[in-house]
Write a protein that holds these residues in place. Structure first.
Motif, PDB file in Angstrom:
ATOM      1  N   GLY A   1      -2.163 110.991  27.042  1.00  0.00           N
ATOM      2  CA  GLY A   1      -2.869 109.775  27.448  1.00  0.00           C
ATOM      3  C   GLY A   1      -4.208 110.104  27.939  1.00  0.00           C
ATOM      4  O   GLY A   1      -5.035 109.343  28.594  1.00  0.00           O
ATOM      5  N   VAL A   2      -4.618 111.511  27.832  1.00  0.00           N
ATOM      6  CA  VAL A   2      -5.695 111.993  28.216  1.00  0.00           C
ATOM      7  C   VAL A   2      -6.837 111.313  27.650  1.00  0.00           C
ATOM      8  O   VAL A   2      -8.052 110.963  28.099  1.00  0.00           O
ATOM      9  N   GLU A   3      -6.992 110.907  26.297  1.00  0.00           N
ATOM     10  CA  GLU A   3      -7.798 110.132  25.764  1.00  0.00           C
ATOM     11  C   GLU A   3      -8.203 108.946  26.147  1.00  0.00           C
ATOM     12  O   GLU A   3      -9.171 108.577  26.501  1.00  0.00           O
ATOM     13  N   THR A   4      -7.358 108.348  26.572  1.00  0.00           N
ATOM     14  CA  THR A   4      -7.390 106.880  27.337  1.00  0.00           C
ATOM     15  C   THR A   4      -8.014 107.097  28.436  1.00  0.00           C
ATOM     16  O   THR A   4      -8.919 106.325  28.844  1.00  0.00           O
ATOM     17  N   GLN A   5      -7.670 108.119  29.258  1.00  0.00           N
ATOM     18  CA  GLN A   5      -8.394 108.405  30.410  1.00  0.00           C
ATOM     19  C   GLN A   5      -9.728 108.871  30.223  1.00  0.00           C
ATOM     20  O   GLN A   5     -10.606 108.255  31.021  1.00  0.00           O
ATOM     21  N   ALA A   6      -9.984 109.561  29.312  1.00  0.00           N
ATOM     22  CA  ALA A   6     -11.354 109.838  29.146  1.00  0.00           C
ATOM     23  C   ALA A   6     -12.228 108.862  28.678  1.00  0.00           C
ATOM     24  O   ALA A   6     -13.341 108.906  29.001  1.00  0.00           O
ATOM     25  N   LEU A   7     -11.647 107.960  27.916  1.00  0.00           N
ATOM     26  CA  LEU A   7     -12.469 106.867  27.410  1.00  0.00           C
ATOM     27  C   LEU A   7     -12.749 105.877  28.739  1.00  0.00           C
ATOM     28  O   LEU A   7     -13.926 105.412  28.895  1.00  0.00           O
ATOM     29  N   ALA A   8     -11.959 106.012  29.452  1.00  0.00           N
ATOM     30  CA  ALA A   8     -12.087 105.051  30.702  1.00  0.00           C
ATOM     31  C   ALA A   8     -13.336 105.867  31.417  1.00  0.00           C
ATOM     32  O   ALA A   8     -14.054 105.166  32.219  1.00  0.00           O
ATOM     33  N   ILE A   9     -13.233 107.255  31.728  1.00  0.00           N
ATOM     34  CA  ILE A   9     -14.446 107.899  32.407  1.00  0.00           C
ATOM     35  C   ILE A   9     -15.326 107.550  31.696  1.00  0.00           C
ATOM     36  O   ILE A   9     -16.480 107.125  32.297  1.00  0.00           O
ATOM     37  N   GLU A  10     -15.697 107.731  30.553  1.00  0.00           N
ATOM     38  CA  GLU A  10     -16.944 107.569  29.514  1.00  0.00           C
ATOM     39  C   GLU A  10     -17.340 106.010  29.838  1.00  0.00           C
ATOM     40  O   GLU A  10     -18.691 105.944  29.756  1.00  0.00           O
ATOM     41  N   THR A  11     -16.723 105.285  29.595  1.00  0.00           N
ATOM     42  CA  THR A  11     -17.088 103.739  29.746  1.00  0.00           C
ATOM     43  C   THR A  11     -17.067 103.063  31.056  1.00  0.00           C
ATOM     44  O   THR A  11     -17.757 102.093  30.900  1.00  0.00           O
ATOM     45  N   GLY A  12     -16.333 103.672  31.938  1.00  0.00           N
ATOM     46  CA  GLY A  12     -16.123 102.910  33.253  1.00  0.00           C
ATOM     47  C   GLY A  12     -15.433 101.741  33.211  1.00  0.00           C
ATOM     48  O   GLY A  12     -15.469 100.917  33.998  1.00  0.00           O
ATOM     49  N   ARG A  13     -14.714 101.519  31.917  1.00  0.00           N
ATOM     50  CA  ARG A  13     -13.867 100.277  31.761  1.00  0.00           C
ATOM     51  C   ARG A  13     -12.509 100.759  31.632  1.00  0.00           C
ATOM     52  O   ARG A  13     -11.994 101.701  31.428  1.00  0.00           O
ATOM     53  N   THR A  14     -11.633  99.710  31.933  1.00  0.00           N
ATOM     54  CA  THR A  14     -10.220  99.803  31.767  1.00  0.00           C
ATOM     55  C   THR A  14      -9.812  99.696  30.514  1.00  0.00           C
ATOM     56  O   THR A  14     -10.427  98.868  29.806  1.00  0.00           O
ATOM     57  N   VAL A  15      -9.117 100.442  30.061  1.00  0.00           N
ATOM     58  CA  VAL A  15      -8.474 100.331  28.501  1.00  0.00           C
ATOM     59  C   VAL A  15      -6.791 100.267  28.572  1.00  0.00           C
ATOM     60  O   VAL A  15      -6.478 100.636  29.428  1.00  0.00           O
ATOM     61  N   SER A  16      -6.383  99.446  27.505  1.00  0.00           N
ATOM     62  CA  SER A  16      -5.088  99.370  27.456  1.00  0.00           C
ATOM     63  C   SER A  16      -4.392 100.592  26.713  1.00  0.00           C
ATOM     64  O   SER A  16      -5.073 100.776  25.639  1.00  0.00           O
ATOM     65  N   LYS A  17      -3.304 100.954  27.299  1.00  0.00           N
ATOM     66  CA  LYS A  17      -2.550 102.201  26.430  1.00  0.00           C
ATOM     67  C   LYS A  17      -2.039 101.094  25.401  1.00  0.00           C
ATOM     68  O   LYS A  17      -1.438 100.124  25.696  1.00  0.00           O
ATOM     69  N   PRO A  18      -1.986 101.700  24.269  1.00  0.00           N
ATOM     70  CA  PRO A  18      -1.253 101.072  23.246  1.00  0.00           C
ATOM     71  C   PRO A  18       0.441 101.067  23.573  1.00  0.00           C
ATOM     72  O   PRO A  18       0.631 102.164  24.069  1.00  0.00           O
ATOM     73  N   ILE A  19       1.098 100.121  23.289  1.00  0.00           N
ATOM     74  CA  ILE A  19       2.319 100.058  23.514  1.00  0.00           C
ATOM     75  C   ILE A  19       3.298  99.959  22.281  1.00  0.00           C
ATOM     76  O   ILE A  19       3.013  99.261  21.503  1.00  0.00           O
ATOM     77  N   LYS A  20       4.264 100.978  22.291  1.00  0.00           N
ATOM     78  CA  LYS A  20       5.092 100.879  21.002  1.00  0.00           C
ATOM     79  C   LYS A  20       6.509 100.356  21.465  1.00  0.00           C
ATOM     80  O   LYS A  20       7.216 100.726  22.301  1.00  0.00           O
ATOM     81  N   ILE A  21       6.782  99.150  20.783  1.00  0.00           N
ATOM     82  CA  ILE A  21       8.150  98.420  20.788  1.00  0.00           C
ATOM     83  C   ILE A  21       8.883  98.782  19.691  1.00  0.00           C
ATOM     84  O   ILE A  21       8.465  98.750  18.643  1.00  0.00           O
ATOM     85  N   LEU A  22      10.080  99.414  20.005  1.00  0.00           N
ATOM     86  CA  LEU A  22      11.163  99.585  18.949  1.00  0.00           C
ATOM     87  C   LEU A  22      12.193  98.245  18.781  1.00  0.00           C
ATOM     88  O   LEU A  22      12.559  97.885  19.629  1.00  0.00           O
ATOM     89  N   GLY A  23      11.995  97.785  17.472  1.00  0.00           N
ATOM     90  CA  GLY A  23      13.058  96.547  17.234  1.00  0.00           C
ATOM     91  C   GLY A  23      14.303  96.880  16.686  1.00  0.00           C
ATOM     92  O   GLY A  23      14.163  97.879  15.581  1.00  0.00           O
ATOM     93  N   ILE A  24      15.338  96.329  17.013  1.00  0.00           N
ATOM     94  CA  ILE A  24      16.615  96.819  16.595  1.00  0.00           C
ATOM     95  C   ILE A  24      17.304  95.353  16.258  1.00  0.00           C
ATOM     96  O   ILE A  24      17.435  94.718  17.440  1.00  0.00           O
ATOM     97  N   ALA A  25      17.814  95.098  15.218  1.00  0.00           N
ATOM     98  CA  ALA A  25      18.698  93.965  14.591  1.00  0.00           C
ATOM     99  C   ALA A  25      20.162  94.468  14.791  1.00  0.00           C
ATOM    100  O   ALA A  25      20.529  95.514  14.295  1.00  0.00           O
ATOM    101  N   GLY A  26      20.975  93.559  15.293  1.00  0.00           N
ATOM    102  CA  GLY A  26      22.149  93.765  15.343  1.00  0.00           C
ATOM    103  C   GLY A  26      23.118  93.366  14.049  1.00  0.00           C
ATOM    104  O   GLY A  26      24.376  93.252  14.164  1.00  0.00           O
ATOM    105  N   SER A  27      22.361  92.958  12.985  1.00  0.00           N
ATOM    106  CA  SER A  27      22.914  92.563  11.809  1.00  0.00           C
ATOM    107  C   SER A  27      22.336  93.368  10.722  1.00  0.00           C
ATOM    108  O   SER A  27      21.354  93.739  10.727  1.00  0.00           O
ATOM    109  N   LEU A  28      23.371  93.816   9.624  1.00  0.00           N
ATOM    110  CA  LEU A  28      22.940  94.334   8.623  1.00  0.00           C
ATOM    111  C   LEU A  28      22.460  93.627   7.517  1.00  0.00           C
ATOM    112  O   LEU A  28      22.225  94.002   6.337  1.00  0.00           O
TER     113      LEU A  28
END
Ligand code: FNR
Length: 252
Positions: free
Chosen positions: A29-56
């Motif tokens: 997440g260093v890139e995210t931090q570095a971007l925050a340093i560079e821009t002085g703005r808050t950035v959102s870390k991308p969030i990965k959700i894994l979807g699982i369906a209980g039906s085949l």
């Protein structure tokens, strides 16, 4: 601008506090931090959700519900759906000598995800055996439970009038035992699903849309809270100190 660099929108932001240890720690997440340093703005870390369906089932309503959910995500959140049909029947004898490759992949996907979204049908007032089988595998070997601490939400769809509420209750009990961080509210129980989602995945019911959007928002907020890559606002006065430390102690 890359996907990681999408600036925060108001709806997509989380409370931010300066935390030095997050900047120089071993977390990625260093890139995210570095971007925050560079821009002085808050950035959102991308969030990965894994979807699982209980039906085949090919035309599963619960698979469809996951696809519907994927259309409601904020821009920095991605949902990948894992197909559990390749997971063999659990057999403890296989753990030591023949741990299945498909299960290893499943475990890695769960561990790499920031959050899980599980869509379950209801079979005989419980959730399907194929889903329990996949969960049992991913909880093993002993001491390597892939669900540990994972922000998780459960949804269900059924053509019946009760929408899979009993399946959800039982599944949540198991997920609690596996130490997931369950999102309790709102309950997304899609009864008479054939009237609420068309076969192309268009959501026809405003209440379902509202509850599903709120549940996803709560799941993402929980994931951001527990994520080791939590975005960090860097006060202007701290920037030179942090940049200096980053240079001296670069991320491995
Ligand atoms: C069901 N179904 C069902 N529905 C329900 O609301 N309560 C129940 O207890 C059951 N029990 C049940 C048992 C078995 C063995 C089957 C095959 C089905 C109906 C079920 O909700 C319906 O088939 C859904 O469409 C299954 O989900 P998918 O495959 O569409 O995601």
């Amino acid at each position: 601008m890359t996907e990681e660099e999408v600036p925060t929108t108001e709806a997509d932001s989380v409370p931010i506090v300066p935390r030095m240890e997050k900047i120089v720690g071993v977390d990625t997440g260093v890139e995210t931090q570095a971007l925050a340093i560079e821009t002085g703005r808050t950035v959102s870390k991308p969030i990965k959700i894994l979807g699982i369906a209980g039906s085949l089932r090919k035309d599963s309503y619960n698979k469809l519900l996951l696809r519907v959910a994927s259309k409601l995500l904020p821009p920095t959140v991605k949902l990948e759906i894992f197909d559990i049909s390749g997971i063999p029947l659990y057999n403890q004898d296989m753990e030591a000598t023949a741990f299945p490759g498909e299960v290893k992949i499943f475990k890695r996907k769960i561990e790499a995800a920031d959050a899980l979204l599980i869509a379950t049908p209801e079979y005989n007032h419980s959730y399907p055996g194929v889903l329990k089988n996949a969960i049992d595998w991913a909880s093993r070997p002993y001491g390597q439970n892939s669900f540990d601490g994972k922000p998780t939400a459960v949804i269900s769809a059924s053509p019946g009038l009760f929408g899979g509420i009993a399946a959800q209750d039982q599944l949540k009990q198991v997920l609690l035992a596996l130490n997931t961080r369950l999102v309790p509210q709102p309950a997304v129980i899609v009864s008479s699903v054939q009237q609420k989602i068309d076969p192309d995945g268009n959501l026809l019911d405003p209440n379902t849309k509202q509850f599903l959007t709120q549940l996803i928002t709560n799941l993402v907020n929980l994931a951001r809270h527990f994520s080791p890559h939590e975005p960090t606002f860097i006060a202007p006065a701290l920037k030179p100190i942090i940049v200096d430390r980053l240079k001296r102690e670069p991320h491995p």
